[in-house]
Motif scaffolding. Structure first.
Motif, PDB file in Angstrom:
ATOM      1  N   ASP A  31       0.858  -1.168   0.000  1.00  0.00           N
ATOM      2  CA  ASP A  31       0.000   0.000   0.000  1.00  0.00           C
ATOM      3  C   ASP A  31       0.906   1.234   0.000  1.00  0.00           C
ATOM      4  O   ASP A  31       2.082   1.145   0.369  1.00  0.00           O
TER       5      ASP A  31
ATOM      6  N   THR B 240       1.336   3.590   4.504  1.00  0.00           N
ATOM      7  CA  THR B 240       2.307   2.494   4.609  1.00  0.00           C
ATOM      8  C   THR B 240       3.693   2.972   4.198  1.00  0.00           C
ATOM      9  O   THR B 240       4.637   2.930   4.975  1.00  0.00           O
TER      10      THR B 240
ATOM     11  N   GLY C 273      -7.234   5.882   2.743  1.00  0.00           N
ATOM     12  CA  GLY C 273      -7.395   4.431   2.557  1.00  0.00           C
ATOM     13  C   GLY C 273      -8.398   4.104   1.479  1.00  0.00           C
ATOM     14  O   GLY C 273      -8.024   3.744   0.363  1.00  0.00           O
TER      15      GLY C 273
ATOM     16  N   THR D 154       3.527  -1.961  -5.841  1.00  0.00           N
ATOM     17  CA  THR D 154       2.527  -1.246  -5.073  1.00  0.00           C
ATOM     18  C   THR D 154       1.138  -1.760  -5.461  1.00  0.00           C
ATOM     19  O   THR D 154       0.921  -2.253  -6.559  1.00  0.00           O
TER      20      THR D 154
ATOM     21  N   THR E 171      -2.157   0.293  -4.579  1.00  0.00           N
ATOM     22  CA  THR E 171      -2.689   1.444  -3.869  1.00  0.00           C
ATOM     23  C   THR E 171      -3.970   1.958  -4.507  1.00  0.00           C
ATOM     24  O   THR E 171      -4.121   1.935  -5.733  1.00  0.00           O
ATOM     25  N   SER E 172      -4.877   2.450  -3.673  1.00  0.00           N
ATOM     26  CA  SER E 172      -6.092   3.101  -4.158  1.00  0.00           C
ATOM     27  C   SER E 172      -5.835   4.549  -4.542  1.00  0.00           C
ATOM     28  O   SER E 172      -6.754   5.251  -4.969  1.00  0.00           O
TER      29      SER E 172
ATOM     30  N   LYS F 189      -9.652  -1.504  -3.748  1.00  0.00           N
ATOM     31  CA  LYS F 189      -8.372  -2.204  -3.527  1.00  0.00           C
ATOM     32  C   LYS F 189      -8.376  -3.581  -4.173  1.00  0.00           C
ATOM     33  O   LYS F 189      -7.360  -3.999  -4.758  1.00  0.00           O
TER      34      LYS F 189
ATOM     35  N   GLY G  42      -0.043  -3.284   4.428  1.00  0.00           N
ATOM     36  CA  GLY G  42      -0.927  -2.128   4.402  1.00  0.00           C
ATOM     37  C   GLY G  42      -1.343  -1.727   5.800  1.00  0.00           C
ATOM     38  O   GLY G  42      -0.957  -2.370   6.783  1.00  0.00           O
TER      39      GLY G  42
ATOM     40  N   ASP H 201      -6.978  -2.839   2.707  1.00  0.00           N
ATOM     41  CA  ASP H 201      -5.818  -3.612   2.279  1.00  0.00           C
ATOM     42  C   ASP H 201      -5.994  -5.078   2.665  1.00  0.00           C
ATOM     43  O   ASP H 201      -5.736  -5.981   1.859  1.00  0.00           O
TER      44      ASP H 201
ATOM     45  N   THR I 299      -1.687 -10.693   4.922  1.00  0.00           N
ATOM     46  CA  THR I 299      -1.380  -9.272   5.087  1.00  0.00           C
ATOM     47  C   THR I 299      -0.623  -9.009   6.371  1.00  0.00           C
ATOM     48  O   THR I 299      -0.900  -9.615   7.402  1.00  0.00           O
TER      49      THR I 299
END
Length: 228
Positions: A11, A15, A49, A107, A109-110, A144, A168, A173, A184
């Protein structure tokens, strides 16, 4: 296919990068643009997020209001809001270490791809990445889960979930990775809560602890099923 000693999905916001100042300012600008009242600071602290349009709709906005507010948020970010962010201490050194060890780093990522690229380039991180996986600013790839799916497809890593570890800070995440059977590590220096971190398989309180978890997981010390 990208191959390394291990595969780590990362993330960005919360992160690798402390982007809260810019996100907060953009969020408040978006609210002001449509005359929407500001929520309390506890709520504002949780906005990094999820995709911003999801956050805006969660406040009770109509689709039209959320669309207008999101457009204002993007405008603020394009005009320099993206730059109001810095790398978390120790994370650049950790990326450098992982690459020296031969790990594959992507990565997931949003954050919009253009914004993610700009800040990661400025902070000296992008050269240590094998693939920049990010959301589309205006497109269907926003959640995500969709970003992770994109990374898996573009890198040829589909079907290798047991070889991948997601890092994340938020429930998005953890839930997005779990959709693909990916474990995770929740990092506590970001924007999540203990309740969110509890859903992750592992929790890291600083980059040194994160490095140890990644090492032990991929060595099978922590019971990675792919290596048992």
């Amino acid at each position: 296919m990208l191959v390394g000693v291990s595969i780590i999905f990362l993330d960005v916001d919360g992160t690798l990068i402390d982007s809260f100042p810019g996100i907060r300012a953009g969020f408040l600008h978006a609210l002001d643009s449509i005359g929407w009242p500001h929520p309390d600071e506890e709520t504002i602290a949780r906005i990094p997020g999820p995709p911003m349009e999801v956050t805006l709709r969660s406040l009770g906005m109509s689709e039209e209001q959320a669309d207008d507010a999101f457009a204002a948020y993007l405008d603020h970010t394009h005009r320099g809001g993206w730059a109001d962010a810095t790398a978390f201490p120790g994370m650049l050194d950790l990326l450098r270490t992982w690459k020296e060890q031969g790990h594959t780093l992507c990565t997931a990522t949003s954050k919009g791809e253009a914004f993610a690229r700009r800040i990661l380039e400025r902070e000296g991180m992008i050269d240590h990445l094998d693939f920049l996986g990010a959301a589309q600013e205006n497109g269907p790839r926003r959640a995500k889960k969709d970003v992770i799916d994109h990374v898996l497809e573009q890198t040829g890593l589909s079907g290798r979930s047991s070889d991948i570890l997601m890092v994340g800070d938020r429930s998005h995440d953890i839930e997005g990775a779990a959709h693909f059977g990916i474990d995770t590590v929740a990092v506590t220096w970001g924007y999540g809560t203990p309740e969110e971190w509890a859903a992750a398989r592992f929790t890291a309180h600083d980059p040194e602890e994160l490095e140890g978890i990644v090492h032990d997981w991929h060595a099978g010390v922590l019971g990675n099923p792919a290596r048992d």
